[in-house]
Design a protein around this motif. Structure first.
Motif, PDB file in Angstrom:
ATOM      1  N   PHE A  58       3.944  -6.026   4.826  1.00 62.09           N
ATOM      2  CA  PHE A  58       3.310  -5.163   3.716  1.00 62.09           C
ATOM      3  C   PHE A  58       1.732  -5.627   3.874  1.00 62.09           C
ATOM      4  O   PHE A  58       0.779  -4.496   3.283  1.00 62.09           O
ATOM      5  CB  PHE A  58       4.153  -4.761   2.621  1.00 62.09           C
ATOM      6  CG  PHE A  58       4.268  -6.039   2.060  1.00 62.09           C
ATOM      7  CD1 PHE A  58       5.382  -7.004   2.228  1.00 62.09           C
ATOM      8  CD2 PHE A  58       3.561  -6.212   0.803  1.00 62.09           C
ATOM      9  CE1 PHE A  58       5.413  -7.653   1.563  1.00 62.09           C
ATOM     10  CE2 PHE A  58       3.804  -7.364  -0.479  1.00 62.09           C
ATOM     11  CZ  PHE A  58       5.369  -7.369  -0.448  1.00 62.09           C
ATOM     12  N   VAL A  59       1.649  -6.930   3.126  1.00 60.52           N
ATOM     13  CA  VAL A  59       0.347  -7.310   3.359  1.00 60.52           C
ATOM     14  C   VAL A  59      -0.841  -7.053   4.307  1.00 60.52           C
ATOM     15  O   VAL A  59      -1.766  -7.226   4.411  1.00 60.52           O
ATOM     16  CB  VAL A  59      -0.019  -8.831   2.201  1.00 60.52           C
ATOM     17  CG1 VAL A  59      -1.616  -9.495   1.988  1.00 60.52           C
ATOM     18  CG2 VAL A  59       1.015  -9.297   1.367  1.00 60.52           C
TER      19      VAL A  59
ATOM     20  N   TYR B 170      -1.514  -4.183   4.671  1.00 62.91           N
ATOM     21  CA  TYR B 170      -3.225  -3.135   3.116  1.00 62.91           C
ATOM     22  C   TYR B 170      -3.900  -3.847   3.752  1.00 62.91           C
ATOM     23  O   TYR B 170      -4.947  -2.790   3.154  1.00 62.91           O
ATOM     24  CB  TYR B 170      -2.487  -4.039   2.037  1.00 62.91           C
ATOM     25  CG  TYR B 170      -1.074  -3.359   0.662  1.00 62.91           C
ATOM     26  CD1 TYR B 170      -1.668  -1.912   0.716  1.00 62.91           C
ATOM     27  CD2 TYR B 170      -0.234  -4.077   0.889  1.00 62.91           C
ATOM     28  CE1 TYR B 170      -0.654  -1.571  -0.653  1.00 62.91           C
ATOM     29  CE2 TYR B 170       0.738  -3.184  -0.433  1.00 62.91           C
ATOM     30  CZ  TYR B 170       0.411  -1.687  -0.604  1.00 62.91           C
ATOM     31  OH  TYR B 170       1.193  -1.649  -1.533  1.00 62.91           O
ATOM     32  N   GLU B 171      -4.350  -4.844   4.402  1.00 61.83           N
ATOM     33  CA  GLU B 171      -5.397  -5.117   4.652  1.00 61.83           C
ATOM     34  C   GLU B 171      -6.252  -4.473   5.831  1.00 61.83           C
ATOM     35  O   GLU B 171      -7.363  -4.394   5.955  1.00 61.83           O
ATOM     36  CB  GLU B 171      -5.076  -6.954   5.411  1.00 61.83           C
ATOM     37  CG  GLU B 171      -5.583  -8.396   4.566  1.00 61.83           C
ATOM     38  CD  GLU B 171      -5.642  -9.278   5.624  1.00 61.83           C
ATOM     39  OE1 GLU B 171      -6.355  -9.374   6.529  1.00 61.83           O
ATOM     40  OE2 GLU B 171      -4.817  -9.908   4.677  1.00 61.83           O
TER      41      GLU B 171
ATOM     42  N   ILE C 240       5.204   2.030   1.610  1.00 62.23           N
ATOM     43  CA  ILE C 240       3.258   1.535   1.140  1.00 62.23           C
ATOM     44  C   ILE C 240       2.793   2.953   1.389  1.00 62.23           C
ATOM     45  O   ILE C 240       2.634   3.398   2.014  1.00 62.23           O
ATOM     46  CB  ILE C 240       3.039   0.456   2.507  1.00 62.23           C
ATOM     47  CG1 ILE C 240       2.576  -1.199   1.889  1.00 62.23           C
ATOM     48  CG2 ILE C 240       1.996   1.584   4.062  1.00 62.23           C
ATOM     49  CD1 ILE C 240       2.032  -1.934   2.750  1.00 62.23           C
TER      50      ILE C 240
ATOM     51  N   VAL D 237      -7.236 -14.742   2.603  1.00 60.73           N
ATOM     52  CA  VAL D 237      -5.604 -13.937   2.268  1.00 60.73           C
ATOM     53  C   VAL D 237      -5.541 -13.467   0.655  1.00 60.73           C
ATOM     54  O   VAL D 237      -5.237 -12.766   0.531  1.00 60.73           O
ATOM     55  CB  VAL D 237      -4.995 -14.491   3.365  1.00 60.73           C
ATOM     56  CG1 VAL D 237      -3.964 -13.558   2.898  1.00 60.73           C
ATOM     57  CG2 VAL D 237      -5.268 -14.784   4.708  1.00 60.73           C
TER      58      VAL D 237
ATOM     59  N   THR E 275       3.822  -2.851  -4.310  1.00 64.54           N
ATOM     60  CA  THR E 275       4.233  -1.935  -3.713  1.00 64.54           C
ATOM     61  C   THR E 275       5.932  -0.982  -4.368  1.00 64.54           C
ATOM     62  O   THR E 275       5.535   0.364  -3.822  1.00 64.54           O
ATOM     63  CB  THR E 275       4.435  -2.360  -2.222  1.00 64.54           C
ATOM     64  OG1 THR E 275       3.146  -2.917  -2.026  1.00 64.54           O
ATOM     65  CG2 THR E 275       4.992  -1.099  -1.428  1.00 64.54           C
TER      66      THR E 275
ATOM     67  N   LEU F 166      -6.758  -6.298  -3.692  1.00 65.14           N
ATOM     68  CA  LEU F 166      -5.573  -4.986  -3.520  1.00 65.14           C
ATOM     69  C   LEU F 166      -4.805  -5.138  -4.994  1.00 65.14           C
ATOM     70  O   LEU F 166      -4.908  -3.742  -5.468  1.00 65.14           O
ATOM     71  CB  LEU F 166      -4.799  -5.486  -2.967  1.00 65.14           C
ATOM     72  CG  LEU F 166      -3.374  -4.707  -2.284  1.00 65.14           C
ATOM     73  CD1 LEU F 166      -3.927  -3.001  -1.627  1.00 65.14           C
ATOM     74  CD2 LEU F 166      -1.940  -5.442  -1.493  1.00 65.14           C
TER      75      LEU F 166
ATOM     76  N   LYS G 179      -7.947 -11.244  -0.697  1.00 68.56           N
ATOM     77  CA  LYS G 179      -7.868  -9.773  -0.576  1.00 68.56           C
ATOM     78  C   LYS G 179      -6.626  -9.460  -1.416  1.00 68.56           C
ATOM     79  O   LYS G 179      -6.201  -8.473  -1.651  1.00 68.56           O
ATOM     80  CB  LYS G 179      -7.473  -9.949   0.992  1.00 68.56           C
ATOM     81  CG  LYS G 179      -8.646  -9.865   2.637  1.00 68.56           C
ATOM     82  CD  LYS G 179      -8.183  -9.442   3.199  1.00 68.56           C
ATOM     83  CE  LYS G 179      -9.168  -9.679   4.384  1.00 68.56           C
ATOM     84  NZ  LYS G 179      -8.697  -9.815   6.026  1.00 68.56           N
ATOM     85  N   MET G 180      -4.959 -10.003  -1.697  1.00 69.17           N
ATOM     86  CA  MET G 180      -4.456  -9.076  -1.920  1.00 69.17           C
ATOM     87  C   MET G 180      -4.892  -9.868  -3.868  1.00 69.17           C
ATOM     88  O   MET G 180      -3.609  -8.735  -4.365  1.00 69.17           O
ATOM     89  CB  MET G 180      -2.551 -10.776  -1.948  1.00 69.17           C
ATOM     90  CG  MET G 180      -2.672 -10.630  -0.696  1.00 69.17           C
ATOM     91  SD  MET G 180      -0.574 -11.975  -0.820  1.00 69.17           S
ATOM     92  CE  MET G 180      -1.558 -12.983  -0.202  1.00 69.17           C
TER      93      MET G 180
ATOM     94  N   ARG H  35       8.087  -3.438   6.140  1.00 66.50           N
ATOM     95  CA  ARG H  35       8.849  -4.710   4.798  1.00 66.50           C
ATOM     96  C   ARG H  35       7.517  -6.098   5.095  1.00 66.50           C
ATOM     97  O   ARG H  35       7.188  -5.955   4.486  1.00 66.50           O
ATOM     98  CB  ARG H  35       9.871  -4.337   4.427  1.00 66.50           C
ATOM     99  CG  ARG H  35      10.576  -2.991   3.539  1.00 66.50           C
ATOM    100  CD  ARG H  35      11.834  -3.813   3.520  1.00 66.50           C
ATOM    101  NE  ARG H  35      12.379  -1.977   3.352  1.00 66.50           N
ATOM    102  CZ  ARG H  35      12.160  -1.558   1.599  1.00 66.50           C
ATOM    103  NH1 ARG H  35      11.422  -1.604   1.053  1.00 66.50           N
ATOM    104  NH2 ARG H  35      13.342   0.284   1.522  1.00 66.50           N
TER     105      ARG H  35
ATOM    106  N   GLN I 246      -4.721 -12.874   9.933  1.00 65.07           N
ATOM    107  CA  GLN I 246      -3.770 -12.617   9.517  1.00 65.07           C
ATOM    108  C   GLN I 246      -2.318 -12.838  10.036  1.00 65.07           C
ATOM    109  O   GLN I 246      -2.003 -11.467  10.592  1.00 65.07           O
ATOM    110  CB  GLN I 246      -2.806 -12.722   8.328  1.00 65.07           C
ATOM    111  CG  GLN I 246      -1.854 -12.798   7.167  1.00 65.07           C
ATOM    112  CD  GLN I 246      -1.600 -12.488   5.528  1.00 65.07           C
ATOM    113  OE1 GLN I 246      -2.009 -11.500   5.453  1.00 65.07           O
ATOM    114  NE2 GLN I 246      -0.522 -12.719   4.888  1.00 65.07           N
TER     115      GLN I 246
ATOM    116  N   ILE J 127       2.670  -8.170  -5.234  1.00 61.39           N
ATOM    117  CA  ILE J 127       2.252  -6.827  -4.067  1.00 61.39           C
ATOM    118  C   ILE J 127       3.038  -6.577  -3.940  1.00 61.39           C
ATOM    119  O   ILE J 127       3.388  -5.187  -4.327  1.00 61.39           O
ATOM    120  CB  ILE J 127       1.262  -7.779  -2.899  1.00 61.39           C
ATOM    121  CG1 ILE J 127       0.123  -8.590  -3.322  1.00 61.39           C
ATOM    122  CG2 ILE J 127       0.890  -6.638  -2.218  1.00 61.39           C
ATOM    123  CD1 ILE J 127      -1.071  -7.630  -3.893  1.00 61.39           C
TER     124      ILE J 127
END
Lengths: 890, 501
Positions: free
Chosen positions: B172-173, B176-177, B82, A127, A105, A134, A130-131, B169, B202, A101
């Protein structure tokens, strides 16, 4: 909506992928270079390639993984983990997914991992899921075939027992946006809408909207809108209701153009039961959903006054809400509801004052900016409302300039007899401000107040003090203002002239200020004893004067001075006329010639033309028509207010034009400088000059290179309006030489001095004669242009000679003028030119308005004719065509 | 089909035909007074018919709700940190347009809203990050900016404070969520940190255990997501029930060189930190004029003497029952758990300025200046201000400065062209002075063009409110009837405190 869909299909996913890859390659070559070098490189690329490259080309920083090896590394690691059920596998997967990811990005193409990612997605870790979602959502569009692989596991997840996972899977499923997969969406969406968990329903409702945008027919065929409507009225969860409302509004609005049924449904949303249903629950809605409902209700028309009061009483407390958007939406609703009740409308203004002022001072500067724009609109409609609260609009030292600028406008607008003194005192403080643009604005604000007020005594003194401040920009602005002031209040001339007389013209450099000073020298030459000599020295430096505006004013001023003090000015006049006749600028040349002939013909007639008794200007023309202002008011709480133009001007493709021409036209207005009492056409040309200047200024900084792509590079809406010129660009346009002598025509005219308007009327087809001296001001033109329908739209070819002569728009203007077709605005650069012409039927009031776009590389011109008298427009079109075809012929 | 107060509408849904107006004696709008809910003119019969007008003739406003098309987070160089594309109606090149037309031009910072091509860009800078929202139609500006502000607040609450390039940075995950949850297809969804934290578990990387977030129960969370009290979940238990109230005021002042107050106001906010079990009902009493009058009127006893203040305008957190505020003038609410901003207010009348600044600046010839500044603290002698900074502007061509101060420290800061005078602890009822001599480089180019910027002040005065606002009581009711401990703090800060000289 449909149209848009088609366009997006035009750029095929594959192309995108290819583009992305080629960018990627360039980057990997450059990786070692310094980051800013890479950035420079990428900008070049974006210019060179027809549509700019995908969004995120970031220079890889040393810490970030980069290059292909990294990707293939990830690939093998993912492979290893794919089938693993070992404890801790999820953790390592998580790390790997994060890397993927993160690469995605920063713009590295990791789509080659698609298969592996999907294989790894069989997990219970939310999680990780979700990744994965995405990732899939990001790349499915460019890999439609691979996307099919994901359908399976997404559909399975849609039936998971955890509502969270059901919702997420459904959202991802709908976000794939791949047209040939829509059949797989209908089932999960249908059950999602019936899910017993509100989170899933909330997602499903928006999912329906997504489906509609991918394939409208599938959505309608599945009868989803009806289900949404049912949910909207029944669902206990307000977010579900709000999402239904947004989705239905969008679906029915775009359907209503084709289906009466949908139009009826759309209006149903505004029916009393639905409006009341939503209003009664307003407090349960989230703040964002409240905005949505309030916006909807502001279009509702209550049946009687008591209904209006009920709604207002119910929503009264919304004005206390912490969210500024809710407050503004409520304000809009209140204002719209009470439009028909003048007295209550006034009370509404009183009521909304305090909440709005709170919004100005709380929150970020950007939020203040948004609110201030709205206050400005309100204060234009009801100047008195904030007149006692003017102190709220005093600028703070550290505020960003966009807030200060709006505050200055507010101060100008709220000034009245009681507070002028304080406001002007405050504005004068800003004139010494460090921020020069704001200092200028504040001086202009003082001037505007002076022009609004009756008691200008004190203000004039202030302005004159500015002149003595000895700062270039302050002097310049003040001069322009003093000139306007004198046009409105000639009685102040004695005081002003005394101060203006002390200003050395050498200290004034800005064209506008210099023109103003020269105008005053001409106008009040009898009171300024050294006026002729100042003018004379200015004429001596004719060649050093770069602004044509100043030279035009100088000509006129010398003329005026000559009639008042002939012996002293004679020498200067001779020199000025000689210099003017030799001037390379068309307008200056023409005016000099005109004066010269006029003087030759009869001096007293010349005096009555150049120096007639003037009346004081009572009201300076407003820049916007009231109709447009009302439109903006209707669109309260939207971008229209910030841009100060109705939405159709900036959202409609047609109005936006190829190079944002409509915007320029929108700004055209009778500027205050039109002091000269000469032919209005010249004014128009002066404006026109400004316009050209501004367009060409805009071009700088874009791309000075090849003449071909100069105009098309910046047009970001390339897919729509500019598709034609873009296509034309494809074949080489080397034939056009940017160096062709621009002054061809000018020289011709100079030599053939006996050119006159009378003989120039063309041997036109007999039935239609045009008035050679048609006059139309830009404001009226614009108004008419918006009002009239297009009566004719045609495409002509141009002769090669014509193309060759069309190096500047001006060449064509003069030509068309000789055919009694006047130009009101023009712009563009080779190969694209755009003109707005008008003409008037001889002995009749009916006007013809023409928009003409000429592309020199394809030698085509497209014209659109709008006419008061529609029946004669074909005749006019023929006339126009014949005139156009003669262009460039000897 | 028409029932007494409503009607059946399609699918057998019963819809009330009247608005649930607050049952109150005072309604602001209209002449009628309601005696009790719903007893007014019945509009039932006429309106159960749906209004169907001519097509499109009156639906003039915005044609459809406006959704954001994309959101970008850029660093100062313009690199995308992002981004999330919510809709397909803008191209991927949008961020390039932003870069070339705004970020890399003088335009930057001149206007936060800009149109390029067919799209409008809203941008905001927060620390070293630009947040850009792109819309393709006539969007709601206030909503867009508020959304960004709220989103940043949400991210901050996840990261634990800072929001900057590094934080993005590193998380970032998570971002995104969150971006997926707070906005769907361009429409804002749930932005409340309290609720989101229930199911976006998270944590930011500050926790070393972030790799095992699933220890906490998640499944039930969704039930809470959209409950009736959207901002509070049920079943909270605290051993010690505590409430912290912070009244934070910032004073804005603009004083002319002649000592006339040109503009003066206070914007205050009440911040609250709640650690309360169950679903408590809170009621807050302030010494504001209207509230007190109302109370004495209701309880039919005379208003207590003492200072009352007049609030110009108040806004409340969504948890406050606005209807009750309007009818009874009391602030009652069920608070969210943890920290939140309960209310904001604005006051322009009767502001107590904590400091008076008396400057005298003399220009002695072309190369010398004499600066004398006296700062007087006008709050109680037992109180003190902290972190007082006085910035006195001097011309650019300052060469040498020498000071004497009666308290604190002063130095010349060439970067901002100011004499900066700092006093760490500033007791009430004192008046320290600074006198300085400034030598200037004589220049021929600059004429007499030094325009004096205002003197600016920064300070914090604990236990002092410039408005005079006081908390009279804070009552907590809960079913279980536990005892609570309430803490109240006051602090007044300088907003833009400017004195011209």
């Amino acid at each position: 909506m449909r149209e848009r869909e088609d366009q997006s299909n035009q750029i095929s996913p594959l192309q995108l992928l290819i583009r992305r890859k080629c960018i990627y390659l360039t980057f990997s070559e450059e990786t070692k270079g310094r980051s800013n070098r890479v950035r420079g490189h990428s900008t070049q690329l974006s210019v060179a390639m027809a549509p700019p490259p995908p969004q995120s080309h970031r220079s890889p920083s040393p810490s970030q993984p980069s290059g292909k090896s990294e990707v293939s590394d990830l690939k093998s690691q993912l492979r290893q983990l794919a089938g693993s059920r070992a404890p801790g596998a999820d953790d390592s997967k998580r790390d790997l997914f994060k890397k993927v990811i993160s690469n995605m990005t920063i713009g590295i193409d990791v789509s080659s991992l698609f298969g592996e990612m999907v294989m790894c997605s069989a997990t219970s870790d939310i999680v990780l899921k979700k990744m994965c979602y995405l990732y899939v959502g990001n790349y499915a569009k460019v890999n439609p075939d691979l996307a099919l692989l994901t359908i399976n596991f997404l559909q399975r997840d849609c039936k998971d027992e955890d509502p969270m996972i059901r919702g997420l899977a459904l959202r991802s499923l709908c976000s794939l946006r791949v047209a040939n997969l829509v059949e797989y969406l209908v089932g999960p969406l249908g059950s999602g809408l019936k899910d017993n968990n509100s989170y899933v329903r909330m997602v499903a409702v928006i999912g329906v909207l997504k489906l509609y945008h991918i394939s409208a027919s599938t959505c309608i065929d599945a009868d989803f809108p009806a289900t949404l409507k049912h949910l909207m009225l029944n669902d206990p969860d307000t977010q579900v209701v709000a999402n239904c409302l947004s989705a239905l509004q969008e679906i029915w609005t775009s359907e209503s153009s084709t289906s009466e049924e949908a139009a009826r449904e759309r209006e149903m949303l505004l029916s009393k039961p639905i409006v009341y249903h939503l209003l009664n629950r307003i407090k349960e809605f989230s703040e964002w959903a409240q905005c949505l409902v309030l916006e909807l209700v502001s279009n509702y028309i209550p049946s009687d006054n008591s209904e209006i009061f009920d709604i207002m009483n119910l929503l009264e407390d919304r004005l206390q809400h912490a969210n500024g958007a809710v407050v503004l939406a409520t304000v809009k609703l209140f204002l719209q509801l009470t439009l028909s009740m003048a007295d209550v409308h006034q009370q509404v203004y009183e009521r909304i004052k305090a909440p709005l002022l709170t919004q100005v001072s709380s929150g970020s500067p950007e939020q203040s900016y948004a609110v201030l724009s709205h206050l400005h609109l309100l204060v234009m409609r009801a100047p008195y409302i904030f007149s006692s609260d003017y102190k709220h609009f005093y600028c703070q030292y550290n505020e960003p300039s966009y807030v200060k600028k709006l505050k200055l406008e507010m101060l100008t607008a709220v000034a009245n007899e009681s507070n002028t003194y304080e406001i002007v005192t405050e504005l004068c403080e800003y004139a010494a401000n460090v921020d020069i643009p704001i200092a200028r604005e504040s001086i202009r604000a003082v001037g505007k107040i002076a022009l609004q007020q009756y008691d200008v005594n004190a203000i004039v003194d202030r302005l004159l003090q500015f002149l003595e401040m000895e700062k270039d920009y302050v002097t310049s602005e003040a001069l322009v203002l003093v000139k306007d002031l004198l046009r409105k209040y000639p009685q102040w001339s004695q005081d002003c002239i005394a101060v203006v007389g002390n200003i050395s013209s050498k200290n004034v450099q800005e064209p506008k200020a210099k023109a103003a000073l020269i105008w005053m020298l001409g106008e009040y030459s009898q009171d300024m004893h050294d006026a002729p000599y100042v003018l004379e020295s200015l004429v001596e430096n004719w060649d050093e004067e770069h602004s044509s505006e100043v030279r035009l004013h100088l000509l006129t001023a010398v003329m005026k001075c000559f009639f008042k003090r002939p012996p002293e000015t004679k020498k200067a006049l001779g020199a000025a006329l000689a210099a003017g006749l030799a001037d390379f600028h068309q307008d200056v040349h023409d005016r000099a010639l005109f004066y010269y002939r006029l003087l030759q013909y009869n001096v007293s007639v010349a005096e009555s033309v150049v120096n007639p008794p003037k009346q004081a200007v009572s009201v300076f023309a407003d820049t916007q028509s009231s109709e447009i202002k009302d439109r903006i008011f209707d669109e309260f709480n939207s971008l229209s207010v910030v841009y100060q133009k109705p939405s159709y001007m900036f959202t409609d493709k047609e109005h936006r034009g190829t190079f944002e021409f409509a915007d320029e036209l929108g700004n055209l207005s009778i500027t205050a400088e039109s002091a000269d009492s000469v032919v209005p056409a010249q004014q128009v040309e002066a404006n026109d000059k400004d316009l050209l200047l501004s367009t060409s200024e805009k071009d700088e900084g874009r791309e000075p290179g090849s003449n071909g792509s100069a105009y098309n590079a910046p047009s970001y809406n390339g897919s729509s309006a500019t598709s034609q010129p873009l296509a034309d660009l494809a074949f080489p346009s080397t034939g056009i030489s940017g160096q062709a002598p621009a002054s061809n025509l000018a020289i011709d005219d100079l030599l053939g001095l006996d050119f006159s308007v009378g003989t120039a009327t063309t041997p036109s087809p007999p039935p239609l004669n045009l008035n050679p001296k048609a006059v139309l001001d830009p404001g009226t033109f614009q108004q008419k242009w918006h009002q009239l329908p297009i009566s004719l739209s045609e495409e002509y070819s141009l002769s090669p000679q014509g193309i060759a002569s069309l190096t500047t728009p001006h060449a064509l203007l003069r030509h068309m003028q000789s055919h009694s077709i006047q130009c009101i605005a023009s712009g563009g650069q080779s190969p694209n030119f755009k003109f707005f012409f008008f003409a008037q039927k001889a002995e009749a009031a009916s006007m013809y308005l023409v928009e003409c776009i000429i592309n020199t590389s394809s030698a085509k011109s497209q014209i659109k004719v709008k006419a008061d008298d529609q029946s004669s427009s074909p005749a006019f079109s023929t006339l126009f065509q014949s005139a156009l075809s003669k262009f460039g012929l000897p | 089909m028409c029932m007494e107060n409503g009607s059946f509408y399609s699918d057998g849904v019963f819809i009330q035909d009247q608005l649930d107006l607050p049952i109150s004696l005072e309604l602001r709008w209209g002449l009628r007074r309601k005696i009790c809910g719903g007893a007014t003119v019945s509009v039932c019969s006429s309106s159960s018919k749906l209004f169907v007008g001519e097509f499109g003739s009156w639906y003039t406003g915005s044609e459809m709700p406006v959704a954001a098309s994309a959101i970008y987070f850029l660093n100062l160089r313009g690199d995308v940190l992002i981004n999330r594309l919510y809709r397909d109606d803008v191209g991927g090149n949008m961020v390039d347009a932003f870069r070339t037309h705004i970020l890399q031009t003088k335009e930057l910072g001149t206007c936060p809203v800009r149109q390029i091509g067919g799209c409008s860009f809203f941008y905001m800078r927060i620390s070293n990050v630009y947040i850009v929202i792109v819309v393709s139609s006539n969007a709601n500006v206030a909503c867009a900016f508020k959304f960004v502000v709220e989103a940043v607040a949400l991210f901050k609450s996840y990261f634990g404070g800072a929001f900057d390039e590094d934080a993005i940075r590193n998380n970032f995950v998570l971002i995104y969520e969150l971006l997926d949850e707070i906005m769907d297809f361009g429409y804002p969804q749930n932005l409340s940190p309290e609720i989101l934290k229930l199911y976006i578990t998270q944590e930011g990387v500050r926790s070393p255990f972030s790799s095992k977030p699933l220890d906490r129960p998640v499944p039930n969370a969704t039930l809470q997501v959209t409950g009736a009290v959207g901002w509070r979940r049920e079943g909270l238990v605290y051993k010690k029930n505590e409430v912290f109230l912070d009244i934070v005021e910032s004073v804005n002042l603009l004083m002319s060189s002649k000592g006339v107050v040109l503009r003066c106001d206070v914007t205050g906010k009440i911040l609250m930190k709640c650690f309360l079990s169950g679903m408590p009902d809170l009621k807050l009493g302030l010494n504001d004029k209207i509230g007190l009058e109302k109370e004495s009127q209701l309880k039919s006893r005379p208003t207590k003497s003492g200072k009352t203040i007049e609030l110009d305008d108040v806004t409340f957190h969504q948890c406050v029952n606005l209807t009750r505020f309007n009818s009874e003038k009391t602030v009652s609410f069920v608070p969210p758990d943890g920290e939140f901003e309960l209310m904001k207010y604005r006051i322009t009348e009767g502001v107590n300025l904590p400091f008076k600044v008396l400057p005298t600046i003399k220009e002695l010839g072309r190369t010398r200046m004499e600066v004398n500044v006296k700062v007087k603290s006008v709050f109680g002698a037992k109180m003190f201000a902290l972190g007082v900074v006085v910035k006195i502007p001097v011309p650019k061509q300052t060469a040498k400065t020498s000071f004497t101060v009666t308290s604190g420290r002063a130095k010349y800061n060439a970067a901002i062209d100011c004499l900066v005078w700092k006093i760490r602890k500033f007791p009430g009822q004192t008046e320290p002075t600074l006198s300085a001599e400034v030598e200037l480089i004589s220049t021929m180019t600059e004429k007499k063009s030094w325009t004096r910027p205002p003197i600016q002040m920064e300070f914090q005065v604990p236990m002092f409110t410039a408005s005079g606002l006081r908390v009279r009581f804070l009552k907590v009711w809960e079913k279980s009837g536990y005892n609570t401990v309430e803490w109240v703090r006051y602090i007044t800060k300088a907003g833009s405190y400017e004195v011209r000289c």
